[in-house]
Design a protein around this motif. Structure first.
Motif, PDB file in Angstrom:
ATOM      1  N   ARG A 128     -25.299  16.192  32.249  1.00 39.16           N
ATOM      2  CA  ARG A 128     -23.982  15.814  31.727  1.00 39.16           C
ATOM      3  C   ARG A 128     -23.356  14.834  32.700  1.00 39.16           C
ATOM      4  NH1 ARG A 128     -19.204  19.755  33.082  1.00 39.16           N
ATOM      5  NH2 ARG A 128     -19.659  20.122  35.262  1.00 39.16           N
ATOM      6  N   GLY A 129     -22.613  13.896  32.178  1.00 40.29           N
ATOM      7  CA  GLY A 129     -21.920  12.931  33.017  1.00 40.29           C
ATOM      8  C   GLY A 129     -20.548  13.467  33.396  1.00 40.29           C
ATOM      9  N   VAL A 130     -20.235  13.455  34.690  1.00 39.62           N
ATOM     10  CA  VAL A 130     -18.941  13.954  35.155  1.00 39.62           C
ATOM     11  C   VAL A 130     -18.385  13.038  36.241  1.00 39.62           C
ATOM     12  CG1 VAL A 130     -19.283  16.389  34.593  1.00 39.62           C
ATOM     13  CG2 VAL A 130     -20.066  15.533  36.777  1.00 39.62           C
ATOM     14  N   CYS A 131     -17.091  13.146  36.439  1.00 39.75           N
ATOM     15  CA  CYS A 131     -16.457  12.404  37.525  1.00 39.75           C
ATOM     16  C   CYS A 131     -16.765  13.108  38.852  1.00 39.75           C
ATOM     17  CB  CYS A 131     -14.948  12.325  37.303  1.00 39.75           C
ATOM     18  SG  CYS A 131     -14.098  13.920  37.380  1.00 39.75           S
ATOM     19  N   GLU A 132     -16.439  12.459  39.941  1.00 31.79           N
ATOM     20  CA  GLU A 132     -16.714  13.038  41.255  1.00 31.79           C
ATOM     21  C   GLU A 132     -15.990  14.370  41.445  1.00 31.79           C
ATOM     22  OE1 GLU A 132     -16.770  11.685  45.929  1.00 31.79           O
ATOM     23  OE2 GLU A 132     -16.145  10.259  44.406  1.00 31.79           O
ATOM     24  N   PHE A 133     -14.727  14.428  41.038  1.00 33.70           N
ATOM     25  CA  PHE A 133     -13.937  15.648  41.201  1.00 33.70           C
ATOM     26  C   PHE A 133     -14.591  16.830  40.490  1.00 33.70           C
ATOM     27  CE2 PHE A 133     -10.818  18.589  39.393  1.00 33.70           C
ATOM     28  CZ  PHE A 133     -10.260  19.098  40.555  1.00 33.70           C
TER      29      PHE A 133
ATOM     30  N   CYS B 174     -10.294  15.138  30.815  1.00 35.51           N
ATOM     31  CA  CYS B 174     -10.564  14.184  31.890  1.00 35.51           C
ATOM     32  C   CYS B 174     -11.169  12.927  31.276  1.00 35.51           C
ATOM     33  CB  CYS B 174     -11.526  14.774  32.919  1.00 35.51           C
ATOM     34  SG  CYS B 174     -11.793  13.673  34.331  1.00 35.51           S
ATOM     35  N   ASP B 175     -10.643  11.795  31.655  1.00 39.57           N
ATOM     36  CA  ASP B 175     -11.136  10.524  31.123  1.00 39.57           C
ATOM     37  C   ASP B 175     -11.619   9.611  32.250  1.00 39.57           C
ATOM     38  OD1 ASP B 175     -11.668   8.794  28.986  1.00 39.57           O
ATOM     39  OD2 ASP B 175      -9.809   7.699  29.328  1.00 39.57           O
ATOM     40  N   ALA B 176     -11.903  10.203  33.397  1.00 39.95           N
ATOM     41  CA  ALA B 176     -12.363   9.410  34.542  1.00 39.95           C
ATOM     42  C   ALA B 176     -13.777   8.898  34.273  1.00 39.95           C
ATOM     43  CB  ALA B 176     -12.347  10.265  35.806  1.00 39.95           C
ATOM     44  N   PRO B 177     -14.148   7.800  34.901  1.00 38.30           N
ATOM     45  CA  PRO B 177     -15.515   7.287  34.728  1.00 38.30           C
ATOM     46  C   PRO B 177     -16.553   8.262  35.302  1.00 38.30           C
ATOM     47  CG  PRO B 177     -14.129   5.687  35.877  1.00 38.30           C
ATOM     48  CD  PRO B 177     -13.343   6.942  35.742  1.00 38.30           C
ATOM     49  N   VAL B 178     -17.730   8.263  34.701  1.00 41.75           N
ATOM     50  CA  VAL B 178     -18.829   9.079  35.212  1.00 41.75           C
ATOM     51  C   VAL B 178     -19.247   8.532  36.569  1.00 41.75           C
ATOM     52  CG1 VAL B 178     -21.256   9.673  34.893  1.00 41.75           C
ATOM     53  CG2 VAL B 178     -19.688   9.789  32.957  1.00 41.75           C
ATOM     54  N   ARG B 179     -19.284   9.392  37.563  1.00 41.86           N
ATOM     55  CA  ARG B 179     -19.749   9.027  38.902  1.00 41.86           C
ATOM     56  C   ARG B 179     -20.980   9.839  39.294  1.00 41.86           C
ATOM     57  NH1 ARG B 179     -17.557   4.757  38.426  1.00 41.86           N
ATOM     58  NH2 ARG B 179     -15.484   4.318  39.186  1.00 41.86           N
ATOM     59  N   HIS B 180     -21.184  10.973  38.612  1.00 42.15           N
ATOM     60  CA  HIS B 180     -22.317  11.847  38.914  1.00 42.15           C
ATOM     61  C   HIS B 180     -22.952  12.313  37.605  1.00 42.15           C
ATOM     62  CE1 HIS B 180     -21.150  12.563  43.195  1.00 42.15           C
ATOM     63  NE2 HIS B 180     -19.975  12.221  42.711  1.00 42.15           N
TER      64      HIS B 180
END
Length: 118
Positions: free
Chosen positions: A77-82, A52-58
Protein backbone atom coordinates in the motif's frame (compact mmCIF):
# COMPACT_ATOMS: atom_id res chain seq x y z
CA UNK A 1 27.12 -25.87 -2.45
CA UNK A 2 25.80 -28.56 -4.77
CA UNK A 3 23.62 -28.05 -7.86
CA UNK A 4 20.38 -28.98 -6.07
CA UNK A 5 21.01 -26.43 -3.30
CA UNK A 6 21.78 -23.77 -5.91
CA UNK A 7 18.62 -24.55 -7.90
CA UNK A 8 16.40 -24.39 -4.83
CA UNK A 9 17.84 -20.97 -4.00
CA UNK A 10 17.24 -19.59 -7.47
CA UNK A 11 13.77 -20.93 -8.25
CA UNK A 12 10.95 -18.42 -8.45
CA UNK A 13 7.33 -18.81 -9.53
CA UNK A 14 6.12 -16.36 -12.13
CA UNK A 15 2.46 -15.60 -12.81
CA UNK A 16 1.59 -14.99 -16.43
CA UNK A 17 -1.45 -13.87 -18.40
CA UNK A 18 -1.34 -14.76 -22.09
CA UNK A 19 2.44 -15.04 -21.97
CA UNK A 20 3.00 -11.72 -20.15
CA UNK A 21 4.56 -11.87 -16.68
CA UNK A 22 2.16 -10.16 -14.27
CA UNK A 23 3.65 -11.19 -10.93
CA UNK A 24 5.86 -13.59 -9.09
CA UNK A 25 7.28 -14.71 -5.81
CA UNK A 26 9.54 -12.17 -4.21
CA UNK A 27 12.27 -12.64 -1.66
CA UNK A 28 12.84 -8.93 -1.35
CA UNK A 29 11.88 -7.04 1.76
CA UNK A 30 11.30 -3.73 -0.01
CA UNK A 31 9.02 -2.75 -2.85
CA UNK A 32 11.16 -1.62 -5.77
CA UNK A 33 10.96 -1.12 -9.51
CA UNK A 34 7.75 -2.00 -11.32
CA UNK A 35 6.12 -3.42 -8.19
CA UNK A 36 6.56 -0.12 -6.31
CA UNK A 37 5.30 1.79 -9.35
CA UNK A 38 2.15 -0.38 -9.53
CA UNK A 39 1.39 0.08 -5.82
CA UNK A 40 1.83 3.87 -6.10
CA UNK A 41 -0.30 4.00 -9.27
CA UNK A 42 -3.08 2.03 -7.57
CA UNK A 43 -3.02 4.63 -4.78
CA UNK A 44 -2.98 7.46 -7.36
CA UNK A 45 0.22 8.57 -5.61
CA UNK A 46 -1.75 9.62 -2.51
CA UNK A 47 -1.54 8.16 0.99
CA UNK A 48 -4.12 5.40 1.36
CA UNK A 49 -4.86 6.13 5.02
CA UNK A 50 -8.33 7.64 5.48
CA UNK A 51 -8.44 11.44 5.68
CA UNK A 52 -4.86 11.81 4.42
CA UNK A 53 -4.07 13.26 1.01
CA UNK A 54 -0.29 13.49 1.36
CA UNK A 55 1.87 12.15 -1.47
CA UNK A 56 3.06 8.55 -1.24
CA UNK A 57 6.59 8.49 0.17
CA UNK A 58 6.72 4.83 1.26
CA UNK A 59 5.36 1.57 -0.07
CA UNK A 60 4.41 -0.36 3.04
CA UNK A 61 3.53 -3.99 3.72
CA UNK A 62 -0.06 -4.42 4.89
CA UNK A 63 0.94 -7.64 6.65
CA UNK A 64 4.34 -6.59 8.00
CA UNK A 65 7.47 -8.17 6.59
CA UNK A 66 8.66 -8.76 10.18
CA UNK A 67 5.49 -10.81 10.77
CA UNK A 68 5.92 -12.92 7.63
CA UNK A 69 4.18 -10.64 5.13
CA UNK A 70 5.30 -11.05 1.54
CA UNK A 71 6.53 -8.34 -0.80
CA UNK A 72 3.82 -8.61 -3.44
CA UNK A 73 1.20 -6.38 -5.03
CA UNK A 74 -1.72 -7.51 -2.85
CA UNK A 75 0.29 -6.89 0.31
CA UNK A 76 1.50 -3.41 -0.64
CA UNK A 77 0.00 0.00 0.00
CA UNK A 78 1.20 3.51 -0.69
CA UNK A 79 1.44 5.73 2.39
CA UNK A 80 2.94 9.03 3.42
CA UNK A 81 6.00 9.12 5.66
CA UNK A 82 3.95 9.91 8.77
CA UNK A 83 1.54 6.97 8.37
CA UNK A 84 4.34 4.56 7.57
CA UNK A 85 6.11 5.45 10.82
CA UNK A 86 3.02 5.73 13.04
CA UNK A 87 1.87 2.22 12.12
CA UNK A 88 5.09 0.89 13.69
CA UNK A 89 4.04 2.24 17.09
CA UNK A 90 2.48 -0.18 19.61
CA UNK A 91 -1.24 -0.79 19.19
CA UNK A 92 -1.58 0.00 15.48
CA UNK A 93 -2.83 -2.83 13.26
CA UNK A 94 -3.29 -2.89 9.49
CA UNK A 95 -5.00 -5.75 7.66
CA UNK A 96 -6.73 -6.51 4.38
CA UNK A 97 -10.39 -7.55 4.77
CA UNK A 98 -11.77 -10.44 2.67
CA UNK A 99 -13.32 -7.92 0.26
CA UNK A 100 -9.88 -6.35 -0.34
CA UNK A 101 -10.43 -3.22 1.77
CA UNK A 102 -7.46 -2.16 3.92
CA UNK A 103 -8.52 -1.77 7.56
CA UNK A 104 -6.58 0.32 10.10
CA UNK A 105 -7.19 -0.20 13.84
CA UNK A 106 -5.73 2.41 16.16
CA UNK A 107 -4.48 1.88 19.73
CA UNK A 108 -7.80 3.34 20.98
CA UNK A 109 -9.73 0.62 19.13
CA UNK A 110 -11.10 2.87 16.38
CA UNK A 111 -11.32 1.23 12.97
CA UNK A 112 -10.92 3.03 9.65
CA UNK A 113 -11.38 1.71 6.13
CA UNK A 114 -9.04 2.86 3.38
CA UNK A 115 -10.71 4.52 0.40
CA UNK A 116 -11.54 2.17 -2.47
CA UNK A 117 -8.85 2.04 -5.12
CA UNK A 118 -9.92 3.50 -8.45
Amino acid sequence: MNVQQWQSMSERRLLTDQGIVIGGDSRQRTFTGLLATLVKARAQNRCTEPYCDAPVRHVDHIHRDADGGRTELDNGRGVCEFHNHVREQPGWHIARAPDGTVVTRTPTGHTYLAPDPP
